[in-house]
Write an enzyme that holds these catalytic residues in place. Structure first.
Site, PDB file in Angstrom:
ATOM      1  N   GLU A   7       1.909  -7.756   9.159  1.00 50.09           N
ATOM      2  CA  GLU A   7       2.267  -6.336   9.103  1.00 50.09           C
ATOM      3  C   GLU A   7       3.175  -6.025   7.913  1.00 50.09           C
ATOM      4  OE1 GLU A   7       1.261  -3.692  11.094  1.00 50.09           O
ATOM      5  OE2 GLU A   7      -0.211  -5.197  11.701  1.00 50.09           O
ATOM      6  N   ASP A  12      -9.302   1.315 -24.482  1.00 47.15           N
ATOM      7  CA  ASP A  12      -9.599   1.135 -23.060  1.00 47.15           C
ATOM      8  C   ASP A  12      -9.542   2.462 -22.316  1.00 47.15           C
ATOM      9  OD1 ASP A  12      -9.834  -1.573 -23.355  1.00 47.15           O
ATOM     10  OD2 ASP A  12      -7.841  -2.047 -22.572  1.00 47.15           O
ATOM     11  N   ARG A  21      -2.803  -8.559 -20.408  1.00 48.14           N
ATOM     12  CA  ARG A  21      -3.557  -8.090 -21.573  1.00 48.14           C
ATOM     13  C   ARG A  21      -2.672  -7.430 -22.608  1.00 48.14           C
ATOM     14  NH1 ARG A  21      -6.622  -4.258 -21.188  1.00 48.14           N
ATOM     15  NH2 ARG A  21      -8.417  -4.907 -22.439  1.00 48.14           N
ATOM     16  N   PRO A  78       0.815  -1.216   0.000  1.00 49.04           N
ATOM     17  CA  PRO A  78       0.000   0.000   0.000  1.00 49.04           C
ATOM     18  C   PRO A  78       0.847   1.263   0.000  1.00 49.04           C
ATOM     19  CG  PRO A  78      -0.041  -1.031   2.166  1.00 49.04           C
ATOM     20  CD  PRO A  78       0.631  -2.006   1.236  1.00 49.04           C
TER      21      PRO A  78
END
Length: 234
Positions: free
Chosen positions: A114, A167, A152, A87
């Site tokens: 963690e 896209d 892709r 993150p």
């Protein structure tokens, strides 16, 4: 052939990808090789433990450096790109997806608890990537997102590679509205331009639709588009 290796504590999480849509077909056609590595296999603990308490008294457990390091060392090659799904990483976007699709060998590290001992991240990982500014229980789902989006753009995976160019996020604008038969659905009709057979009218409508949708849904992207095309908005 592109190769993606995933280092994880939950290898069974990725089994379905072998038969999943475009990714499964790419694997079956040898366009993509997906290797799943169990980090616990590199633990020296008799119970295959890979976590321990965090120095400094912080709550929670942290993945230990040695088993993760050994998993990376035994998996990577001289041209591997080692990525930690975190993150704290750089946000995954279409530009990054296209960039990663050009690597022939990617190693994805999935953290848990963690996270992973920072000595591994700081010295044996090439970059950290996030799929959004929020925290999940592990890196497996983010890794799947990256695998799906990157695959892709691997040559031969999509039957029509030109489709990726329309896209959302390939350019600044979002993808325009699209329709299929019937042309009249409960009173909602397909725009006449799209059934006119005139390429210029179709292209013009698609661009207008992209601009309107971007303005409505993603004002930030619309403002960027205006800056990039300032002459057209004067």
């Amino acid at each position: 052939m592109n190769k993606i290796s995933v280092l994880t504590l939950f290898p069974e999480s990725f089994e379905f990808l072998n038969d999943y849509g475009v990714i499964g077909k790419a694997i079956q056609k040898n366009l993509l090789k997906l290797k799943i590595v169990n980090i616990r296999d590199f633990s020296t603990d008799k119970h295959k433990k890979v976590d321990d308490k965090v120095f400094g008294g912080k709550a929670g457990m942290l993945m230990q450096a040695e088993p993760v390091y050994q998993a990376i060392r035994k998996t990577k090659t001289f041209n591997s790109r080692v990525i930690y799904m975190s993150p704290q990483g750089k946000l995954l976007d279409q530009k990054k997806v296209i960039e990663l699709s050009k690597y022939e060998d990617i190693v994805l590290l999935c953290g848990h608890y963690e996270g992973v001992d920072s000595r591994v991240i700081n010295h044996f990982v090439d970059e950290e990537i996030s799929i959004g500014d929020y925290v999940l229980t592990g890196g497996e789902i983010p890794a799947m997102v990256l695998i799906d989006s990157v695959s892709r753009f691997i040559k031969g995976v999509l039957g029509n590679s030109e489709s990726t160019k329309t896209d959302s996020h390939f350019s600044t604008l979002l993808q325009y509205d699209e329709f299929t038969r019937p042309s009249n659905f409960r009173g909602y009709k397909v725009p006449s331009e799209l059934i006119s057979g005139d390429p210029k009218k179709i292209d013009s409508w698609n661009l207008k639709s992209s601009i309107e949708k971007t303005k409505k849904i993603r004002k930030d992207l619309f403002d960027r588009y205006k800056r990039e095309n300032s002459d057209g908005f004067n």
